[in-house]
Every structure is written in C-alpha cells, then in structure tokens.
Design a protein around this motif. Sequence first.
Motif, PDB file in Angstrom:
ATOM      1  N   ASN A 109      44.376  40.919  15.315  1.00  0.00           N
ATOM      2  CA  ASN A 109      44.865  40.500  16.664  1.00  0.00           C
ATOM      3  C   ASN A 109      44.689  41.286  17.670  1.00  0.00           C
ATOM      4  N   VAL A 110      45.155  42.544  17.131  1.00  0.00           N
ATOM      5  CA  VAL A 110      45.088  43.736  18.341  1.00  0.00           C
ATOM      6  C   VAL A 110      43.555  43.950  18.817  1.00  0.00           C
ATOM      7  N   ARG A 111      42.727  43.971  17.903  1.00  0.00           N
ATOM      8  CA  ARG A 111      41.329  43.974  17.974  1.00  0.00           C
ATOM      9  C   ARG A 111      40.820  42.981  19.128  1.00  0.00           C
ATOM     10  N   THR A 112      41.243  41.841  18.912  1.00  0.00           N
ATOM     11  CA  THR A 112      40.798  40.918  20.038  1.00  0.00           C
ATOM     12  C   THR A 112      41.080  41.000  21.238  1.00  0.00           C
ATOM     13  N   GLU A 113      42.478  41.489  21.490  1.00  0.00           N
ATOM     14  CA  GLU A 113      42.849  41.860  22.644  1.00  0.00           C
ATOM     15  C   GLU A 113      42.241  43.034  23.289  1.00  0.00           C
ATOM     16  N   LEU A 114      41.895  44.216  22.616  1.00  0.00           N
ATOM     17  CA  LEU A 114      41.320  45.338  22.911  1.00  0.00           C
ATOM     18  C   LEU A 114      39.986  45.086  23.429  1.00  0.00           C
ATOM     19  N   ASP A 115      39.356  44.113  22.356  1.00  0.00           N
ATOM     20  CA  ASP A 115      37.915  43.918  23.025  1.00  0.00           C
ATOM     21  C   ASP A 115      37.955  43.114  24.249  1.00  0.00           C
ATOM     22  N   ARG A 116      38.692  42.314  24.495  1.00  0.00           N
ATOM     23  CA  ARG A 116      38.847  41.672  26.052  1.00  0.00           C
ATOM     24  C   ARG A 116      38.926  42.741  26.963  1.00  0.00           C
ATOM     25  N   ILE A 117      40.282  43.700  26.604  1.00  0.00           N
ATOM     26  CA  ILE A 117      40.367  44.816  27.778  1.00  0.00           C
ATOM     27  C   ILE A 117      38.979  45.664  27.955  1.00  0.00           C
ATOM     28  N   SER A 118      38.490  45.876  26.734  1.00  0.00           N
ATOM     29  CA  SER A 118      37.295  46.779  26.851  1.00  0.00           C
ATOM     30  C   SER A 118      36.254  45.963  27.587  1.00  0.00           C
ATOM     31  N   HIS A 119      35.940  44.776  27.603  1.00  0.00           N
ATOM     32  CA  HIS A 119      34.896  43.970  28.440  1.00  0.00           C
ATOM     33  C   HIS A 119      35.325  43.969  29.895  1.00  0.00           C
ATOM     34  N   ASP A 120      36.753  43.971  30.171  1.00  0.00           N
ATOM     35  CA  ASP A 120      37.028  43.986  31.747  1.00  0.00           C
ATOM     36  C   ASP A 120      36.667  45.207  32.072  1.00  0.00           C
ATOM     37  N   LEU A 121      36.916  46.434  31.552  1.00  0.00           N
ATOM     38  CA  LEU A 121      36.849  47.763  31.935  1.00  0.00           C
ATOM     39  C   LEU A 121      35.329  47.919  32.151  1.00  0.00           C
ATOM     40  N   GLN A 122      34.500  47.419  31.246  1.00  0.00           N
ATOM     41  CA  GLN A 122      33.085  47.640  31.329  1.00  0.00           C
ATOM     42  C   GLN A 122      32.563  47.055  32.743  1.00  0.00           C
ATOM     43  N   GLN A 123      32.781  45.765  32.814  1.00  0.00           N
ATOM     44  CA  GLN A 123      32.751  45.067  34.063  1.00  0.00           C
ATOM     45  C   GLN A 123      32.898  45.829  35.331  1.00  0.00           C
ATOM     46  N   ARG A 124      34.227  46.293  35.321  1.00  0.00           N
ATOM     47  CA  ARG A 124      34.785  46.852  36.564  1.00  0.00           C
ATOM     48  C   ARG A 124      34.061  48.068  36.919  1.00  0.00           C
ATOM     49  N   GLN A 125      33.606  48.818  35.742  1.00  0.00           N
ATOM     50  CA  GLN A 125      32.925  50.136  36.001  1.00  0.00           C
ATOM     51  C   GLN A 125      31.545  49.760  36.723  1.00  0.00           C
ATOM     52  N   LYS A 126      30.841  48.720  36.301  1.00  0.00           N
ATOM     53  CA  LYS A 126      29.573  48.158  36.696  1.00  0.00           C
ATOM     54  C   LYS A 126      29.598  47.805  38.039  1.00  0.00           C
ATOM     55  N   THR A 127      30.361  47.101  38.475  1.00  0.00           N
ATOM     56  CA  THR A 127      30.471  46.477  39.768  1.00  0.00           C
ATOM     57  C   THR A 127      31.483  47.242  40.720  1.00  0.00           C
ATOM     58  N   GLY A 128      32.495  48.240  40.002  1.00  0.00           N
ATOM     59  CA  GLY A 128      33.217  48.964  41.056  1.00  0.00           C
ATOM     60  C   GLY A 128      34.341  48.160  41.733  1.00  0.00           C
ATOM     61  N   GLY A 129      34.578  46.736  40.934  1.00  0.00           N
ATOM     62  CA  GLY A 129      35.380  45.873  41.628  1.00  0.00           C
ATOM     63  C   GLY A 129      36.637  46.340  40.914  1.00  0.00           C
ATOM     64  N   TYR A 130      37.534  47.095  41.536  1.00  0.00           N
ATOM     65  CA  TYR A 130      38.999  47.422  40.750  1.00  0.00           C
ATOM     66  C   TYR A 130      39.531  48.151  42.118  1.00  0.00           C
ATOM     67  N   VAL A 131      40.952  47.966  41.982  1.00  0.00           N
ATOM     68  CA  VAL A 131      41.865  48.469  42.869  1.00  0.00           C
ATOM     69  C   VAL A 131      43.086  49.289  42.083  1.00  0.00           C
ATOM     70  N   GLU A 132      44.115  49.653  42.793  1.00  0.00           N
ATOM     71  CA  GLU A 132      45.108  50.250  41.989  1.00  0.00           C
ATOM     72  C   GLU A 132      45.830  49.168  41.239  1.00  0.00           C
ATOM     73  N   GLY A 133      46.051  48.181  41.663  1.00  0.00           N
ATOM     74  CA  GLY A 133      46.784  47.106  41.014  1.00  0.00           C
ATOM     75  C   GLY A 133      46.016  46.896  39.448  1.00  0.00           C
ATOM     76  N   ASP A 134      44.849  46.638  39.608  1.00  0.00           N
ATOM     77  CA  ASP A 134      43.881  46.424  38.363  1.00  0.00           C
ATOM     78  C   ASP A 134      44.125  47.398  37.493  1.00  0.00           C
ATOM     79  N   LEU A 135      44.106  48.615  37.950  1.00  0.00           N
ATOM     80  CA  LEU A 135      44.120  49.926  36.883  1.00  0.00           C
ATOM     81  C   LEU A 135      45.597  49.907  36.364  1.00  0.00           C
TER      82      LEU A 135
END
Length: 209
Positions: A109-135
């Motif tokens: 269950n934790v791995r599933t949630e961690l994979d979702r967060i990992s995917h979110d981080l990768q996308q934001r790194q690629k697009t640069g679409g993040y602000v303080e609130g996202d972090l």
Amino acid sequence: MMPFGTSSICAICRNQPSITSCEGCQKKFCTTCLSQHRDQLSMELDDLVNHRNELSEIINSASSNNTNNINPCFEEINRWQNEMHKNIDRIAIIAREQVRQLLSEASKNVRTELDRISHDLQQRQKTGGYVEGDLDRIKQQLTSLNGIVQRFNEQIRIDTYNTNSINWDTLLVVIPINASQKNIKVPNVSTNSMLYSSYNQSKSFFLIV
C-alpha cells in the motif's frame, strides 16, 4: 567282589561304592562321581554369578545418568520431546509467514502511494511546473509515508499469552506403576546353603562315611 548295600552305592554311577555324602542334596558318591557332582555344582554357581552380573548391569544402568539407557521410558520421553519440538517449529513457521504477509501487504500500500508521488515529482522536474505550495504538499506526503514505514513494526504484535498460561510441569509426568516396588525385600539366604566353586573350599560339604 563283595556286594554293597543299596545305601552304600554311588548315587550317580550306581556301580561304585560311595565314600562321601553331600550335605546339600544328602546323596552319596564315589570318588570319581564326587568330582563330577562338584563340577555340576560349580557350573550352576557360575550360572548364578552370570545372572547376578546381568542384574547388576541392569541396576547400574537404571541408576546411571546415561542418556542411552535401554529403559523404554527414555525412548518415549525422546519421542515426546521431538514431537513437541516439531509442533513448536511448525507454529513458529506459520507465525513468521503471517508476519511476512502482513508486512508485504502494508508495504504494498505504501509502495503504491510512493510510486504516485515519484511520478508527480518526475513530471514537475521535467516541466518545471511547481511552486512552494506544491513542494510543501509533496513534503507532507513523504513525511506521512515515512511515519507509516517507521510504524511497520508497531503495527504487528506477537501474543504469547496462551503459552504463558501453560503449566509446563504437567505436560509430561512420570508415574510409578507399582509404588510398592520401592520397598522390595530379598529373602535372606543361609550362609550354610551358599555354594563354592573351588573343590578345596567344598570339603565342609562332605562327610566321610
């Protein structure tokens, strides 16, 4: 040859005149058969000595601390001990497997949630679409997952209450079949009836007639 009376004939050969009498059997023997009679008594005595030695070995074995004692009770105790070990090992194996399954399910269950967060981080790194609130939000999610992981061991408890309530001293009980055997008495044997294997020591058993 002068005939002999029946009472004076050797009890073994029934031919020669008797010259001695045995105090034990009250029979009369000639010189030759006397030796034969003593040899027979000597063999009987040897048999008694061997029997005594066998009894002594059994008694010594019963009173020793030798784990290879031939008493079948020791074999039964060993079988019981092995069976108890097998049961304990079986229960321990089942318990370990249950713990593994629970840990695996929790980590899945934790791995599933961690994979979702990992995917979110990768996308934001690629697009640069993040602000303080996202972090801050992602940081809180990781902190929450870390707390869950740290509590993995706290979420499982091993209950040994039933084991603690077992009266171990009553699981295996040794019961004497006949308690009266503890006070066995051997009848006294008169010294005069003892046999001696040496012919020289046996003179007192015979009388010249």
